[in-house]
Write a protein that holds these residues in place. Structure first.
Motif, PDB file in Angstrom:
ATOM      1  N   UNK A  93     -11.738  11.568 -42.679  1.00 30.94           N
ATOM      2  CA  UNK A  93     -12.767  13.056 -42.679  1.00 30.94           C
ATOM      3  C   UNK A  93     -12.544  14.188 -41.509  1.00 30.94           C
ATOM      4  N   UNK A  94     -12.443  12.271 -40.202  1.00 37.28           N
ATOM      5  CA  UNK A  94     -13.398  13.462 -39.127  1.00 37.28           C
ATOM      6  C   UNK A  94     -11.931  14.282 -38.225  1.00 37.28           C
ATOM      7  N   UNK A  95     -10.967  12.994 -39.010  1.00 37.88           N
ATOM      8  CA  UNK A  95      -9.408  13.119 -37.785  1.00 37.88           C
ATOM      9  C   UNK A  95      -8.469  14.612 -39.355  1.00 37.88           C
ATOM     10  N   UNK A  96      -9.110  14.050 -39.957  1.00 38.75           N
ATOM     11  CA  UNK A  96      -8.426  15.874 -40.696  1.00 38.75           C
ATOM     12  C   UNK A  96      -8.777  16.660 -41.129  1.00 38.75           C
ATOM     13  N   UNK A  97     -10.209  16.954 -40.566  1.00 39.70           N
ATOM     14  CA  UNK A  97     -10.547  18.416 -40.177  1.00 39.70           C
ATOM     15  C   UNK A  97     -10.324  19.000 -39.224  1.00 39.70           C
ATOM     16  N   UNK A  98      -9.997  18.080 -38.454  1.00 40.91           N
ATOM     17  CA  UNK A  98      -9.507  18.171 -36.054  1.00 40.91           C
ATOM     18  C   UNK A  98      -8.102  18.432 -36.387  1.00 40.91           C
ATOM     19  N   UNK A  99      -6.981  18.143 -37.520  1.00 40.06           N
ATOM     20  CA  UNK A  99      -5.718  18.629 -36.852  1.00 40.06           C
ATOM     21  C   UNK A  99      -5.429  19.882 -38.478  1.00 40.06           C
ATOM     22  N   UNK A 100      -6.331  19.987 -39.374  1.00 43.33           N
ATOM     23  CA  UNK A 100      -6.160  21.000 -40.185  1.00 43.33           C
ATOM     24  C   UNK A 100      -6.874  22.311 -38.894  1.00 43.33           C
ATOM     25  N   UNK A 101      -7.497  22.350 -38.480  1.00 46.20           N
ATOM     26  CA  UNK A 101      -7.574  23.141 -37.691  1.00 46.20           C
ATOM     27  C   UNK A 101      -7.038  23.182 -36.134  1.00 46.20           C
ATOM     28  N   UNK A 102      -5.794  22.318 -36.225  1.00 44.41           N
ATOM     29  CA  UNK A 102      -4.874  22.263 -35.100  1.00 44.41           C
ATOM     30  C   UNK A 102      -4.341  23.654 -35.827  1.00 44.41           C
TER      31      UNK A 102
END
Length: 457
Positions: free
Chosen positions: A424-433
């Motif tokens: 989840x941490x990675x998905x949320x980070x790259x969603x923000x990207x």
């Protein structure tokens, strides 16, 4: 981590120590890859490197994994913000990557992973993402091999003049289609030859150079290797090609679609071997693909739409996906069929799949991580390979890849598979990207709008 070089053209730690002490080396570039696929870092003086960095590491601000393309800090990242104080990350030097930078005097580069100051990898780091998938494959007794085919445009216009001219009226190094043209390549050969020979000196295995379809478009090919090595070489080559062109008063771009003609691709070839070197994708006795290969292909196809953000990371990336453009639009596979997003080539030891979706602007660590994660997911879940695509995939009723970054963003953030394999941490980070890219594009007024509407509206 090993202290041995990857080949005899790269340096081991003792060679580096000796070179610094003798004065042969005086500058060490410590670099990591950011979200946009660029090398960022510091240039360390040789003496200080030996005294303070080699055994103890160094740091960089964590905002470097939370900026936009123009290096502006933006809100909305859990990793890095004013609320968290914009803390540091630690360079975890990969001492297998010590290479000379032949176009810079007395300089070497070391590529790095990124760790938290409290310990442990920064999971949003692109190299961490790929390393995680590499290690997952290893736990299953598998070694992932890949090669990237990276196209680029060459201009006889310097970067500074291009910027001053608002990137209009650039001078392509070729003025006609030079696909496979020996004459077309020869016209650009001084630069291409320097890049090939310099990359060889820096530890890469160079195969060939060839012209491509767009004006001034070329490709230099390198031999496949394990996925981390391939991504490391890819980013070093991309940086070097730009710098070497700049030293000649030229420029190159790896934009996916820099003009209305053909875009620039980054086709990725991938295969699996056993840790003992045994074939995984090919049954030698039967002379055919293995079930594991079919499951792997099925996994890449099943995750392709949801992982497109990692294959096409910029607004401009999606301009490539046009019918008849040699950039794929259909989520389909075929045997040596360039109209499909997945093209199967080779037999026996050379059996491999080519993912034709990524553009030249792809971050190789993210694209390779997505492809490997999708393939491993297919193997784990024994996904069934869909029917082969015969004929022109552009005209088929196959599902299509996302045609906008907004669509890719929605598919990625809502992907249960992405959250399972990346976290989840990675998905949320790259969603923000993705959100940052989309917000900035939506706020921009383009030259196309001004030309079209200034007088007429």
């Amino acid at each position: 981590m090993s202290s041995h070089p990857r080949n005899d053209r790269m340096l081991g730690v003792e060679q580096l120590r000796s070179g610094i002490r003798s004065g042969e080396i005086d500058s060490i570039i410590l670099a990591f890859t950011d979200m946009q696929g660029r090398l960022q870092g510091k240039v360390i003086h040789g003496g200080f490197f030996l005294d303070s960095v080699l055994d103890h590491g160094t740091e960089a601000c964590n905002y470097l994994l939370a900026v936009d393309t123009e290096m502006n800090t933006v809100e909305g990242y859990a990793l890095s913000s004013w609320d968290t104080g914009y803390g540091d990350m630690v360079f975890d030097l990969d001492l297998d990557t010590i290479r000379r930078v032949p176009y810079l005097e007395k300089t070497v580069m070391i590529q790095s992973d990124l760790n938290y100051t409290s310990g442990g990898r920064v999971p949003m780091s692109p190299r961490s993402l790929l390393r995680g998938q590499q290690e997952k494959a290893g736990r299953g007794g598998l070694r992932a091999l890949a090669g990237t085919e990276l196209e680029f445009m060459v201009y006889n216009t310097s970067y500074e003049d291009a910027q001053r001219g608002h990137y209009l009226d650039l001078k392509p190094a070729n003025l006609y289609n030079v696909d496979y043209s020996v004459l077309g390549s020869m016209r650009v050969e001084p630069l291409l030859r320097d890049i090939r020979n310099t990359m060889y000196e820096a530890g890469m295995i160079v195969e060939s150079a060839k012209g491509e379809c767009n004006f001034g478009q070329h490709e230099i090919a390198f031999k496949y290797d394990d996925v981390i090595t391939t991504a490391d070489n890819h980013t070093f080559y991309k940086l070097s090609a730009k710098q070497m062109a700049a030293q000649r008063g030229q420029s190159v771009t790896f934009m996916a679609k820099p003009n209305q003609r053909e875009g620039s691709s980054c086709h990725i070839h991938m295969s699996l071997r056993g840790l003992d070197g045994s074939l995984v994708f090919w049954d030698k006795d039967k002379g055919e693909r293995t079930a594991a290969y079919d499951h792997f292909i099925a996994g890449v196809l099943a995750t392709m739409r949801e992982f497109t953000l990692f294959y096409a990371p910029n607004i401009n990336s999606y301009k490539r996906f046009a019918k008849g453009s040699f950039a794929p639009t259909a989520v389909a596979w075929g045997l040596d069929n360039r109209s499909c997003s997945v093209r199967l080539v080779g037999e026996g030891p050379s059996a491999r799949m080519e993912n034709r979706l990524p553009g030249a602007d792809a971050n190789p660590y993210l694209a390779l991580a997505a492809m490997l994660a999708g393939g491993l997911y297919g193997i784990e879940n024994r996904l069934e390979l869909p029917p082969i695509m015969e004929g022109n995939a552009y005209d088929s009723d196959a599902e299509h890849v996302p045609h906008t970054m907004a669509e890719a963003r929605e598919l990625f953030t809502n992907s249960a598979i992405a959250r399972e394999v990346f976290g989840d941490e990675v998905v949320e980070h790259y969603t923000r990207y993705a959100d940052v890219e989309i917000e900035q594009y939506d706020a921009a007024v383009t030259d196309w709008e001004v030309r079209r509407g200034f007088e007429r509206h």
